[in-house]
Every structure is written in structure tokens, then in C-alpha cells.
Design a protein around this motif. Structure first.
Motif, mmCIF file in Angstrom:
data_model
loop_
_atom_site.group_PDB
_atom_site.id
_atom_site.type_symbol
_atom_site.label_atom_id
_atom_site.label_comp_id
_atom_site.label_asym_id
_atom_site.label_seq_id
_atom_site.Cartn_x
_atom_site.Cartn_y
_atom_site.Cartn_z
ATOM 1 N N SER A 214 0.882 -1.336 -0.089
ATOM 2 C CA SER A 214 0.170 -0.001 -0.563
ATOM 3 C C SER A 214 0.790 1.133 -0.076
ATOM 4 O O SER A 214 1.689 1.921 1.017
ATOM 5 C CB SER A 214 -1.243 0.257 1.319
ATOM 6 N N ASP A 215 0.974 1.862 -1.439
ATOM 7 C CA ASP A 215 1.947 3.371 -1.801
ATOM 8 C C ASP A 215 1.259 4.029 -2.022
ATOM 9 O O ASP A 215 1.669 4.574 -3.043
ATOM 10 C CB ASP A 215 3.046 2.492 -1.798
ATOM 11 N N ALA A 216 -0.058 4.556 -1.966
ATOM 12 C CA ALA A 216 -1.288 4.865 -3.282
ATOM 13 C C ALA A 216 -1.635 6.097 -2.267
ATOM 14 O O ALA A 216 -2.617 6.734 -2.875
ATOM 15 C CB ALA A 216 -1.090 4.252 -4.495
ATOM 16 N N GLY A 217 -1.573 6.269 -1.116
ATOM 17 C CA GLY A 217 -2.668 7.379 -0.813
ATOM 18 C C GLY A 217 -4.079 6.071 0.100
ATOM 19 O O GLY A 217 -3.895 5.118 1.175
ATOM 20 N N GLY A 218 -4.361 7.387 0.947
ATOM 21 C CA GLY A 218 -4.873 6.895 2.124
ATOM 22 C C GLY A 218 -6.701 7.064 1.589
ATOM 23 O O GLY A 218 -7.475 6.690 2.573
ATOM 24 N N PHE A 219 -6.998 7.599 0.561
ATOM 25 C CA PHE A 219 -8.035 7.328 0.145
ATOM 26 C C PHE A 219 -9.064 6.320 0.177
ATOM 27 O O PHE A 219 -9.029 5.825 0.169
ATOM 28 C CB PHE A 219 -8.351 8.253 -1.439
ATOM 29 N N THR A 220 -10.609 6.327 -0.611
ATOM 30 C CA THR A 220 -11.578 5.446 -0.527
ATOM 31 C C THR A 220 -10.748 4.332 -1.889
ATOM 32 O O THR A 220 -10.168 5.111 -2.750
ATOM 33 C CB THR A 220 -13.102 6.520 -1.255
ATOM 34 N N PRO A 221 -11.512 2.789 -1.210
ATOM 35 C CA PRO A 221 -10.664 2.308 -1.850
ATOM 36 C C PRO A 221 -11.522 2.175 -3.309
ATOM 37 O O PRO A 221 -12.655 2.744 -3.562
ATOM 38 C CB PRO A 221 -10.578 0.896 -1.925
ATOM 39 N N ARG A 222 -10.708 2.021 -4.286
ATOM 40 C CA ARG A 222 -10.877 1.627 -5.724
ATOM 41 C C ARG A 222 -11.267 -0.154 -5.707
ATOM 42 O O ARG A 222 -11.150 -1.050 -6.535
ATOM 43 C CB ARG A 222 -10.687 1.682 -6.974
ATOM 44 N N GLY A 223 -9.684 -1.005 -5.166
ATOM 45 C CA GLY A 223 -9.720 -2.074 -6.046
ATOM 46 C C GLY A 223 -8.210 -1.882 -5.745
ATOM 47 O O GLY A 223 -7.069 -1.931 -4.739
ATOM 48 N N PHE A 224 -7.439 -2.556 -6.697
ATOM 49 C CA PHE A 224 -6.122 -3.906 -6.227
ATOM 50 C C PHE A 224 -5.026 -3.711 -8.439
ATOM 51 O O PHE A 224 -6.350 -4.046 -8.857
ATOM 52 C CB PHE A 224 -5.975 -4.864 -5.572
ATOM 53 N N ALA A 225 -4.173 -3.448 -8.003
ATOM 54 C CA ALA A 225 -3.248 -3.595 -9.604
ATOM 55 C C ALA A 225 -2.630 -5.025 -9.188
ATOM 56 O O ALA A 225 -2.270 -5.059 -7.974
ATOM 57 C CB ALA A 225 -2.905 -2.772 -9.841
ATOM 58 N N THR A 226 -2.811 -5.633 -10.063
ATOM 59 C CA THR A 226 -1.426 -6.560 -10.402
ATOM 60 C C THR A 226 -1.010 -6.857 -11.138
ATOM 61 O O THR A 226 -1.425 -7.116 -12.144
ATOM 62 C CB THR A 226 -2.014 -8.116 -9.757
ATOM 63 N N ASP A 227 0.492 -7.497 -11.434
ATOM 64 C CA ASP A 227 1.922 -8.203 -12.222
ATOM 65 C C ASP A 227 0.952 -10.091 -12.657
ATOM 66 O O ASP A 227 1.230 -10.017 -13.163
ATOM 67 C CB ASP A 227 3.021 -7.924 -12.426
ATOM 68 N N ASN B 35 -0.011 -13.763 -13.172
ATOM 69 C CA ASN B 35 -0.251 -14.500 -14.336
ATOM 70 C C ASN B 35 -1.409 -15.010 -14.927
ATOM 71 O O ASN B 35 -2.646 -14.626 -13.163
ATOM 72 C CB ASN B 35 0.707 -15.528 -14.359
ATOM 73 N N PRO B 36 -2.155 -14.732 -16.285
ATOM 74 C CA PRO B 36 -3.643 -14.644 -15.897
ATOM 75 C C PRO B 36 -4.497 -16.012 -15.186
ATOM 76 O O PRO B 36 -5.359 -15.463 -14.461
ATOM 77 C CB PRO B 36 -3.483 -15.653 -17.767
ATOM 78 N N ARG B 37 -3.283 -17.299 -14.834
ATOM 79 C CA ARG B 37 -4.551 -17.402 -14.033
ATOM 80 C C ARG B 37 -4.438 -17.018 -12.756
ATOM 81 O O ARG B 37 -5.727 -17.014 -11.909
ATOM 82 C CB ARG B 37 -3.798 -18.890 -13.953
ATOM 83 N N ALA B 38 -3.992 -17.011 -11.694
ATOM 84 C CA ALA B 38 -3.649 -15.672 -10.517
ATOM 85 C C ALA B 38 -4.338 -14.544 -11.239
ATOM 86 O O ALA B 38 -5.374 -14.625 -9.966
ATOM 87 C CB ALA B 38 -2.383 -15.811 -10.322
ATOM 88 N N PHE B 39 -4.426 -13.497 -11.644
ATOM 89 C CA PHE B 39 -5.026 -12.623 -11.889
ATOM 90 C C PHE B 39 -6.668 -13.478 -11.815
ATOM 91 O O PHE B 39 -7.077 -12.856 -11.243
ATOM 92 C CB PHE B 39 -4.589 -12.116 -13.676
ATOM 93 N N GLU B 40 -6.790 -13.894 -12.723
ATOM 94 C CA GLU B 40 -8.303 -14.814 -12.101
ATOM 95 C C GLU B 40 -8.938 -15.159 -11.215
ATOM 96 O O GLU B 40 -10.235 -15.037 -10.659
ATOM 97 C CB GLU B 40 -8.806 -15.653 -13.419
ATOM 98 N N SER B 41 -8.196 -15.488 -9.941
ATOM 99 C CA SER B 41 -8.162 -16.300 -9.411
ATOM 100 C C SER B 41 -7.765 -14.976 -7.866
ATOM 101 O O SER B 41 -9.620 -14.705 -7.525
ATOM 102 C CB SER B 41 -7.058 -16.811 -8.515
ATOM 103 N N LEU B 42 -7.254 -13.836 -8.477
ATOM 104 C CA LEU B 42 -7.505 -12.464 -7.464
ATOM 105 C C LEU B 42 -8.673 -11.424 -8.130
ATOM 106 O O LEU B 42 -9.583 -11.284 -6.924
ATOM 107 C CB LEU B 42 -5.951 -12.095 -7.960
ATOM 108 N N ARG B 43 -9.100 -11.756 -9.224
ATOM 109 C CA ARG B 43 -10.758 -11.138 -9.947
ATOM 110 C C ARG B 43 -11.973 -11.528 -8.720
ATOM 111 O O ARG B 43 -11.872 -10.561 -8.131
ATOM 112 C CB ARG B 43 -10.830 -11.068 -11.188
#
Lengths: 492, 492
Positions: free
Chosen positions: A374-387, A389-397
Motif C-alpha cells: 500500500s503506497d498510493a495514499g489513504g483515499f477511498t479504495p477502488r481495488g487492487f492492481a497486480t502483475d 499471471n492470467p490464472r492467478a489474475f482470475e483467482s485474484l479477481r
């Protein structure tokens, strides 16, 4: 957040404008099981996640933790006494909220000081100082000679323009005045598109024989607050003194130069770099039960620029991480995997803490299942960003969709952050917390980054969102698929 | 935004916590074509939508429009001179941005004035005034007698508690002190769960023989700013004077009473209701080309409480609507349907403008394909809420996903707003703009609702999002499926 050092992260951030695309990474086989987690299985976590968010809102300590840090160590640039106080606070706080294995991990950090003198004055026809403009020396800058540097201002908006007008630049003070692009709705992408001027402007100006560099502040706000941040000197050129100019001051100077006026200024800086100082990353854990050897890292950075309180950058991140762990403990949610809170030192001007953590934990990085920053400030969450891979991305989504009650249900492609960046070399999927970013650069690295500009509920929602994500990741039957390793891990 | 009058809207809002469910409405056949719009067809609009958002960010006038309104008519409660100035500004501005058929539509509005005297003082044992607490009379309140009402304070948190303790309430001043529920992550739902105290508290207190009513301000912020808002007197009871107390003052009073102290206070109000005044809704259009008989309404409200500037409530909505239309004109996007901007009068204390628009346009409501309202502040967009039937909901969801570049890609089930509310009787699908709401009630109806608390980029993103949605709706090959009509339209 200092992104100057991490061009790769910036490029990913700049590209992260869609939540529908996934990164074009191959997903080679690894030794870890590869099942994507089906969404129905995740529903079992929803009530815990919602309870964590509720606890954060109703009985949370996010803002109290941030206030403690900001009030006890408002100035905490690496190497300073404030940084040492912040380390002591973090250690004490980790123990008080019930983390285990609390320890300080050594990091040798740079020690730059702003000094007493910091001024930019416009000179009149007789060479006498007139109007005074708002500046802050850039972190890492050398001082001017006593009495300062007096020279005519040349205004450019790119390195290409500077090189094309190299002959004119000799002996001048170069003002890099390309604004953050307001057409970018993603403010981090706009930052990424302008921050080369701060990071490399002084070196580029030196290369063409200029005497100092001024940089338009990295903000879209039109005001009189200069925003500092780190520069890096190329080794093949003489270091020039460099300072950030408020956007209003930059506009005023540029307008006069554009009108054909020869504007001479005097820049005085007394900043200096002292010998490196021993400092620390601060680490504490909620030990896992069952698969405790696997580790989920959550981190922010303790250091902050020496203006304002470092409230959004990155006091908020520290509060998020500590509070997320505290919430999990407060709810009695014993995680199966170990959750490790890492408060990094020296993100702003060296990222030595990031490198130290990576090097100090090489033998267990294979057991890091995820790192979240967390290093983008303390404002209202929108969500998360991630690098991921596609399969992990789908799980994270699917996991992130559980975070609707924290307004954090969007997952995008993007970078995790500077401090966890090195872990990518070992294939650890990285996740960055992404709050609303419209106000972030109004405060970033300037006097306005104060406690009263953080909203208690907005901060609490971030803690709740992070706690929810950690809880699910730490308890999933199977870990996320690891990323391909772009850089082989160095042998020890 | 005054929701007290629209309990149905509130109930829907309170339930609108999930973006995945759709409203359980039947979708009976109507005379309008019923095709849901397939997403690939909508992709053709994406570049226009993104251009509108870019224009809003780079060359937009959102904040300039809001500043004009706030500076020329900061106080513009219905019936006041400020309200008349706001009407004149709106008419002038619609003409200057190029709208057609600009006109004033008459509305007879209530005229309530705060008056000079407004005080709440704690009395000492000798009946002498001591501490002064921060209050604002509630809109519509009667005055106290000269010299005020002096009585002991009784604290309750619900009407049920008041009725159960009715005998104790006789002769007292009742403080309704139930906070907005911090566990609600949806701040409008938290508001909906507390605002009955403001709207009906005075009548309920009168019914049990109390002498005046105090209401904890409708905000989660703990500070010393009282928040006003409308009350309604039941016709079967004597009207009591009523005022909002700041949250800090309410907490202090309640703590003393809870500790067993008999706290006596003196309340003085000199507010009054004057004869109704002729005022206006202000209407202007972008005439359609091709299917110009079909109308898309976009609206906000011109009136505002007489404290602060009405910047978020609802100057922001007025700026959104005007700027959205201006953006469409500036981009040369000739809509097929007519886009009608309606700036309503008297949302805050009567909703007479809403009723007047409904009654004045009954003969064309069948041709209203959608009504969109912005009355939830000028913060960063999250998306929209709608009462649309399932098929129209799916079409809207696909359209709203085009608004990613304005951070407005979420569609939830919820109400449109007070001013467009009556149109539901004719089956018009209603849409409410939904920005981030964490800070909204910090400013709502209080001195803090000022221009400097609106962020220019956040406001501009809202205008861009609304422009994008209007553009698509005004050009779709088929209109959205209309809603079932819960209430038959009255015959004329």
C-alpha cells in the motif's frame, strides 16, 4: 511513493487503464499447484471479509495509528532522527497489536539533508533579487556555491527539446516544465509521464552545460506548493543543484520567457549528503497454522519526505498494514499461512529497504505466495492492481469481488510497488492497493501531505479491504500460481 | 439532497449494496420496442465517450460553472433573492453554452427564513446561560416564543424509545441522538437510517407533550458544525421549534445526561415561514435529430440550504448537467434524441419543482426514455444507480462499462433522486449519478459545503461520465425498455 527508480513499474502502471484485459504473460509450469480458485469456493469467505470491513469502520484504529506516526515522527526521511523514531514506533506498535517475531532488519540508508538555505529569486535588470518563488530542493541534490547560482532561465518541456537546443542551454538554469498530462484519467500514469524530468533532469541539463535545474512540481494542482522527490545523477556528468518549483511559479516564469523576456534568477541551496546511516526495515508476523511455512507479505514504507507529515505517502500505507493485521487478530481469524507485515525503510530515496528485504530473504522467497503493497495514499479504495499471471489474475479477481463492502472490488493490471518490486524476480505475484487517486498528487511530497488531509473512513476502508484480501489469500486451499521469473534469482 | 420526503427512494438506496443483483420487478409488455442492447453494438460509442471524458478533463468548464453559481448565489434557498439570482444565472448560462428552447417553468415555492436569532445555551443551577452549543434551525421550523424555550433535555435514540418514555418527555426538550450507522459502508444508507429523526422528530416530540426538539446532525464527522435540513410537521400535532445540534455538542449533552445530570437548556429561534413565492425550474435542450420527439432528461437542483455555498448539494449537480450538455455540443455530437437539461427548484424543502415538472409534462412523459439526476455531490465517480427493469438494467450496465475512463463503470440498483422521482409513475427508467460518498455528509447542509471543498478533476470526471451516458442513451437504435408503472398517471 517514489516511482522514479522503477521504470518498469511505471510502464505497467501507465498501461493499466483497463480492468478487462489481462497481462500477456506466459504461465510456465512451476512446482506449485496450479488450480485457479473457483468463485463459489470463495463465497465461504464473504462473511469474514465483511466482518473485517465492519470492524475497520466501527471499532477500527486506522486513523489513530496514522495519527501516532504523524505526530511522533512527522519528518522521517531516511537517516534522520525522525526515521529512527518511526522505526521505534513501528516496533512498539507491532508488539502492542499482538504481532509475533517482531524484529528490526538492518538497512544501510543514504542520509541527505535539506539544509537551512533554499531560495529562488528573480533578479531585476541590476541583478538585485526581486520576486521570491516557492521551491524545494530535490532529494539528493548537491548544494549551490555560497551566494548561489545566478543565470538566465531556459524553459523546455522534454529532454529531446533540451538536446535540440543544447547550444542555448550552456550557462543557463534549465526549467523542465512539462505538466502531468490532464487527459490521463489515471493520475499515476500522468505522473509516470512527467517524472523523468525530476529524476533525470539535472543530469540531462548538466550534459548540455547548464548550471542548475528547476523542475515543475509533479502535481496537476495549480498552487504555490512545491513538491520534492528524488533525483539521480548519472555518473558521467557533473551533478547540478536542482529544485522543484510550484506549478504556479513555473507557469509565471515560463509565461515571461515565452513573452520574450530574459529572466535571470538566483538559486541558493545548502542541502548535503552525509555518510550512510544504519536503519531498519521493521517486520512482524501473524504465524500461520497448518501451512505456516508459506508467507503472505503486506507492506508500506516508514520513511517519508521531510515536508508535511508523510500522511498519505506513506503513513497511510503503514496504518493500512498494521491495522489489517490487527483486524485479523481482533476477529480471531487464525490464518493458515503466515502473514508478514514489513514496514520498509528508504523507499523515497534509494529503495535500499526493498533490496535488503529481497537479499535477506532469498532462501524463503519460493515460499512467498503473494506480496501486497500500500503506497498510493489513504483515499477511498477502488481495488487492487497486480502483475499476476492470467490464472492467478482470475483467482485474484474473484477474491477482490468479495471486497465490495470496502468499495475495493476492482482488479486491474498494474504494478505492486517499489518495495515489493524485487520479489518479482522470484516469481512472487505482486499486488498494489489502489485507492482513488484524484487528490493524491495534490499532497504527494509536499507540505500539504498532512494528517488532516486523510479521511478517517476512507483510510479505514483501505485497511478493511487489505485485511479481507490477506485473510482469503492466507487461507486458500491452494496458493496462487506463481509468475514466470523474468530474472533468475542470484545464487548465494 | 433532501431525502426526507422520499421514503421509497431511501428504502431502495438502503438496499442498494450489491452491483450483482437486479431489482425484482416484473417487465410487462409496453408499446416501446424491447430489445436489450448487445454490448458489441455499444463498443462503437467508446471512442466518443472517451473523447467526452478527455474534453471534460483537459478543456472542461465544470469547476468554472460551479464557481460562477457559488459566487453569484451562495445562499439560494427557495423563495430567497439568492434563488432568484440562481434562476437568472441558470437561464443565462444555458443560453451561453448553446442550449435551445431555454425557458423558465413556473413553480410556487415555500419561503422559509432562518432569522437573526438562533441559539442553544446550557443553563446553570440559577437558570443563567452558560455554555453555548452549535445549532442550526431545521428548515420549516417555527420560532420559539421571545426569550426562547427553557427546559430539561431528554435524550432518546428512536421514536420507539420516546413513546416508551412518553411520560418523562412531557415539558422537556427532546434530543434525538441516534448516529448515522458507521457500519454502513454506503453513507446514503446510513443517512437513510437516521434522517427520520430530522424529518419527523419534532412531530413525534410534540405528540408526547415535549416543548422543542433537537436532532443530532446527519453526519458521521465528529465536529462542531451543525447540519440543517427539512422537517415536516404532522397536521394533527402542534408544531414545535426544532434545531440540529453538531455531533460534538450532541455527544457532550448526551454524556452529561447519561451521567445522571439534569441538564437544562434555553433554545431561541426566530425563523419564520413567509407566503409562497413564484420561482422556476430552468429548462434547456439539445434538440434531437431523427428521433427528436424522444427525450432524455438530465437534472440537478438549483436551490440549496442557506449555509455554505451549496457546492456539493447541489451546485455540483447543476455543473454536471450543464457541462455534460456543453461537452456534447463542444464535441459536435448531434444526438438523435432530444437531451433536456432541467435545473429544478425547491428540492430541499418541498420538491415542488419535481412535482411541477411532472405535472407540466404529463403529455410527453411517454416519450421520456430516461431521466438522470446528479444530486449526490461532486466527488470522484463510482458509477450510477438505477431503478430500471432487468432488461434495461443489463443494457445500462453494458453502457456504464464504457465509462471506465471516468471511473464511473459501476451500475447498482438504487434510486434516481428526488427531482426525477415522480417520473417513475409514468414508467420512465430513472438513473442517479453515484460519486464516492465518504466525504459527502461531512459537507451536506452545513457551512462546510463550500466551493473549495470540491475538487476540479473529480467534478470534471462526473460531467464526463454523465455526458458519456447521455450520448449513448440519446443515440441508441432502440430506447431502453420502460418500467412497469406502479402508480397510474392521473388523468388531466
Amino acid at each position: 511513493m517514489n516511482l522514479a527508480r522503477e521504470a518498469a513499474v511505471l510502464a505497467i502502471l501507465a498501461a493499466s487503464v483497463s480492468c478487462t484485459s489481462v497481462p500477456p504473460l506466459a504461465a510456465p509450469p512451476t512446482s506449485v499447484p496450479q488450480l485457479a480458485t473457483p468463485a463459489p469456493e470463495l463465497e465461504a469467505y464473504r462473511s469474514d471479509v465483511e466482518a473485517l470491513v465492519r470492524e475497520a469502520l466501527v471499532k477500527g484504529r486506522s486513523f489513530a495509528l496514522l495519527a501516532e506516526l504523524c505526530l511522533s515522527a512527522p519528518k522521517r526521511l531516511s537517516g534522520s532522527k525522525g526515521a529512527a523514531r518511526a522505526v521505534a514506533w513501528a516496533e512498539r506498535t507491532m508488539r502492542s497489536i499482538g504481532l509475533s517475531n517482531v524484529r528490526l532488519e538492518p538497512v544501510l540508508v543514504p542520509h541527505w539533508e535539506r539544509g537551512e538555505t533554499e531560495s529562488l529569486r528573480v533578479l531585476d535588470a541590476d541583478g538585485l533579487p526581486r520576486e521570491r518563488l516557492s521551491i524545494l530542493a530535490l532529494g539528493g541534490s548537491v548544494a549551490t556555491p555560497p551566494g548561489g547560482v545566478s543565470a538566465e532561465v531556459m524553459v523546455v518541456t522534454s529532454f529531446e527539446e533540451l538536446r535540440a537546443r543544447a547550444a542555448q542551454a550552456r550557462g543557463k538554469i534549465v526549467l523542465f516544465n512539462r505538466p502531468m498530462d490532464p487527459a490521463q484519467h489515471d493520475c499515476f500514469a500522468a505522473y509516470a509521464g512527467a517524472v523523468d524530468q525530476r529524476g533525470r533532469g539535472a543530469s540531462e541539463a548538466s550534459r548540455v552545460g547548464a548550471r542548475a535545474a528547476l523542475v515543475r512540481s509533479m502535481t496537476m494542482a495549480l498552487d504555490d506548493h512545491p513538491h520534492t522527490g528524488a533525483l539521480r545523477y548519472d555518473e558521467d556528468v557533473a551533478p547540478l543543484p536542482a529544485a522543484a518549483l510550484s506549478t504556479l511559479a513555473a507557469d509565471r516564469l515560463a509565461a515571461r520567457v515565452a513573452a520574450g523576456e530574459r529572466v535571470r534568477v538566483n538559486l541558493q541551496l545548502s542541502c548535503r549528503t552525509l555518510p550512510d546511516v544504519l536503519s531498519h526495515n521493521v517486520v512482524g508476523e501473524i504465524p500461520g497454522t497448518g501451512i505456516e511455512r508459506e508467507i503472505v507479505v503486506v507492506g508500506g514504507h516508514l520513511d517519508a519526505w521531510d515536508v508535511g507529515h508523510g500522511a498519505h505517502d506513506d503513513g497511510a500505507g503503514c496504518a493500512h498494514c498494521l491495522e489489517a493485521a490487527r483486524l485479523i487478530l481482533a476477529r480471531g481469524l487464525q490464518p493458515r499461512r503466515t502473514i508478514r507485515v514489513v514496514l520498509f525503510m528508504n523507499e523515497e530515496n534509494g529503495a535500499r529497504g526493498a533490496q535488503a528485504y529481497y537479499e535477506g530473504h532469498l532462501d524463503e522467497l519460493e515460499r512467498h505466495v503473494l506480496a501486497l503493497e500500500s503506497d498510493a495514499g489513504g483515499f477511498t479504495p477502488r481495488g487492487f492492481a497486480t502483475d499476476a499471471n492470467p490464472r492467478a489474475f482470475e483467482s485474484l479477481r474473484a477474491i477482490v469481488e468479495l471486497l465490495d463492502s470496502a468499495s475495493a472490488n476492482a482488479l486491474r493490471v498494474g504494478g505492486g510497488g517499489v518495495d515489493i518490486g524485487p520479489l518479482a524476480r522470484s516469481g512472487v505475484p505482486l499486488v498494489g492497493f489502489r485507492p482513488d487517486d484524484e487528490r493524491y498528487f495534490d499532497h504527494h511530497h509536499c507540505e500539504r501531505d498532512t494528517l488532516d488531509n486523510v479521511h478517517p473512513r476512507e483510510l479505514a476502508l483501505g485497511s478493511g479491504a487489505i485485511a479481507g484480501l490477506l485473510h482469503v489469500i492466507a487461507n486458500l486451499p491452494q496458493p496462487l500460481r506463481r509468475n514466470p521469473q523474468p530474472v533468475p534469482a542470484p545464487s548465494r
